[in-house]
Structure formats: C-alpha cells, structure tokens
Design an enzyme around this catalytic site. Structure first.
Site, short mmCIF file in Angstrom:
data_model
loop_
_atom_site.label_atom_id
_atom_site.label_comp_id
_atom_site.label_asym_id
_atom_site.label_seq_id
_atom_site.Cartn_x
_atom_site.Cartn_y
_atom_site.Cartn_z
N GLN A 77 0.82 -1.20 0.00
CA GLN A 77 0.00 0.00 0.00
C GLN A 77 0.85 1.26 0.00
O GLN A 77 1.97 1.28 0.52
CB GLN A 77 -0.94 0.01 1.20
CG GLN A 77 -0.26 0.19 2.55
CD GLN A 77 -1.24 0.03 3.70
OE1 GLN A 77 -1.63 -1.09 4.02
NE2 GLN A 77 -1.63 1.13 4.32
N THR A 81 -4.25 3.17 2.44
CA THR A 81 -5.13 2.53 1.44
C THR A 81 -5.22 1.02 1.64
O THR A 81 -5.42 0.27 0.68
CB THR A 81 -4.60 2.82 0.02
OG1 THR A 81 -3.24 2.34 -0.08
CG2 THR A 81 -4.63 4.30 -0.29
N CYS A 82 -5.11 0.55 2.89
CA CYS A 82 -5.04 -0.89 3.14
C CYS A 82 -6.26 -1.64 2.61
O CYS A 82 -6.13 -2.74 2.06
CB CYS A 82 -4.84 -1.18 4.62
SG CYS A 82 -6.03 -0.38 5.73
N GLY A 83 -7.45 -1.08 2.78
CA GLY A 83 -8.65 -1.76 2.30
C GLY A 83 -8.71 -1.84 0.79
O GLY A 83 -9.09 -2.87 0.22
N ALA A 86 -6.16 -4.41 -0.36
CA ALA A 86 -6.65 -5.77 -0.12
C ALA A 86 -7.64 -6.17 -1.21
O ALA A 86 -7.61 -7.30 -1.71
CB ALA A 86 -7.29 -5.86 1.26
#
Length: 265
Positions: A77, A81-83, A86
């Site tokens: 990331q 912006t981890c979501g 993922a």
C-alpha cells in the site's frame, strides 16, 4: 497436492503453480529465512507457507490436518489505502489500488484512501465482482462455522482488525484499524483453526489464529488519528467505526474463487 478447478464467478486470474523457489514480483523483497532446523518441513515445497508458520510458531514439528490457500500476489500500500489494496489483491491487481482510490473518492467513501466502513468496501467489492452471490457482508464474530465453511470451500475474506507493530491482530479498541485479505486456512493436529493472510504492509504471508483475528475484529470501536497522518482529515461513517456502518464485527465474505490446495496427510 491437488488443485480445485475455478468456479463462477472467477474475477481474478487462475492461481500460479507454486514450486520450490517460486518468486513473486512486488515492490519490496520479502524477508529471506533459511530454515535449517527442520521446523515446518512439511511445507518445504511452499516457502511462503513454511515461513509464515515458522514466524508464527504454528505446526513447527507436526504437519497440519489440512492446509489450503489461494496464491494471491502481494501488493504494497501507498498511504492509508489498506482496504483498497486488499481488494485489488483479491481482484488480481485489476483494477489497481489507484483506480479503486479514485472510485472510492468519487463515491464519497474516503478522503485519503481510508475505509472505516465495511459497508463502503462491500459496495466497492460488489461493484467490481458482479454476479449473484459473489460476495456478502458478514455481521458477527468471525470465529464461527459459516466463516470456516466458506474458507474450506475455497472462499476468501476481507477483514478489518487492529494491527500490532508486527501487523498481527491485537486489541487496541480500533486505534490501529487495518484491512487484510484472508486467502486460506490451516487446521493443526489439536483442531485449532488458523487463517493465512495478505495485507498491504508486507509481502510476506501471515498465519494468524482465527480466534485472535475474530477478537480483534470485534474490538473495533473507536477512531484514533493515525500517527503518520497528524494533519489529515479522515472520513468516518455515520455512527463511527463502532456503529452499524463501521468495522466492528463486520467482514466481507467472497465466494467461488479458484484455489490452490495443499494436502498434508
């Protein structure tokens, strides 16, 4: 070792065949561990699994009853912006996290890439994984028969949790909220259930107790300003991260992805 065939709907490309020494291209180089003492030798053909179990001290000296996972390529990331990362990993990198960020901003789901609402990420997932039954929003504890059955059937999960300094699940009341993609599972000889995870902070495959991840997911109650972004504004859903549109006891179940299965018996 055997392979299950893809079933509809199959948004990402088929999983790559792994062999000893298989390399995965990413923006960083994974930690290299030379395991010479025999730990986790049952997984020697699958170096990522062996390394993940070695670090987590899971099935060090006895093989699991069963272990399977989907070989998803890691993406690191940039920013909070981890979501979105993922989700991009789940989709095989297409669309990219940058494209998903623009889409999320346009839909007023985020300001900087943060996603403090499972409902918002679910809407993005459903948009980019069209088809009946492709995904569903799960409300409740992760450590349940429904989630275990989904993983055994070759499904995946998008899960928010509190990430410790080593990125493993912890209990910080939501102050270190992070998203992970669960790509498989492992059951040890004592019937303890573990999940195999990818997330945007490392290229390495993680191995976590489902019970621990479930507890972390259920403690997401409060927002805390991320230390790396002291001056940024972050968008929370109505009711905050602990509300009905937030993260607490929320996850996204994804059905019907192609899966590479490792049998150890």
């Amino acid at each position: 070792m055997s392979h299950t065939s893809p079933v509809a709907p199959p948004p990402p490309p088929p999983p790559m065949l792994m062999s000893p020494g298989t390399s995965v291209h990413a923006k960083d180089v994974p930690v290299v561990v030379n395991i010479t003492t025999g730990e986790c030798s049952w997984a020697w053909e699958f170096p990522e699994v062996q390394k993940g179990c070695f670090f987590s001290r899971v099935c060090e000296y006895a093989p699991p009853k069963h272990c399977q996972y989907y070989n998803v390529k890691s993406i690191l990331q940039v920013g909070p912006t981890c979501g979105l990362v993922a989700l991009s990993m789940l989709l095989g990198g297409q669309p990219t996290a940058d494209y998903l960020l623009k889409d999320a901003i346009a839909n007023e789901f985020t300001l900087n890439g943060e996603l403090f609402s499972a409902q918002y990420l679910y809407k993005l997932t459903r948009k980019h994984m069209p088809g009946p039954g492709a995904c569903q929003l799960h409300e409740g504890l992760l450590n349940c028969k429904k989630v275990k059955d989904l993983l055994k059937a070759g499904g995946c999960l998008l899960v928010p949790y509190d990430a410790d300094v080593n990125h493993a699940p912890c209990l910080k009341s939501g102050h270190r909220a992070h998203w992970a993609l669960i790509v498989g599972y492992l059951v040890d000889i004592q019937d303890r259930f573990y999940v195999l995870a990818r997330h945007g902070k490392t290229q390495n495959l993680a191995v976590w107790s489902l019970e621990t991840l479930s507890e972390s997911n259920a403690n997401l109650l409060e927002f805390a300003q991320p230390k790396g972004y002291p001056d940024n504004d972050f968008l929370q859903p109505p009711g905050g991260i602990g509300g009905s549109l937030g993260l607490n006891e929320r996850s996204i179940l994804v059905n019907g992805l192609p899966q590479q299965v490792l049998h150890v018996r």
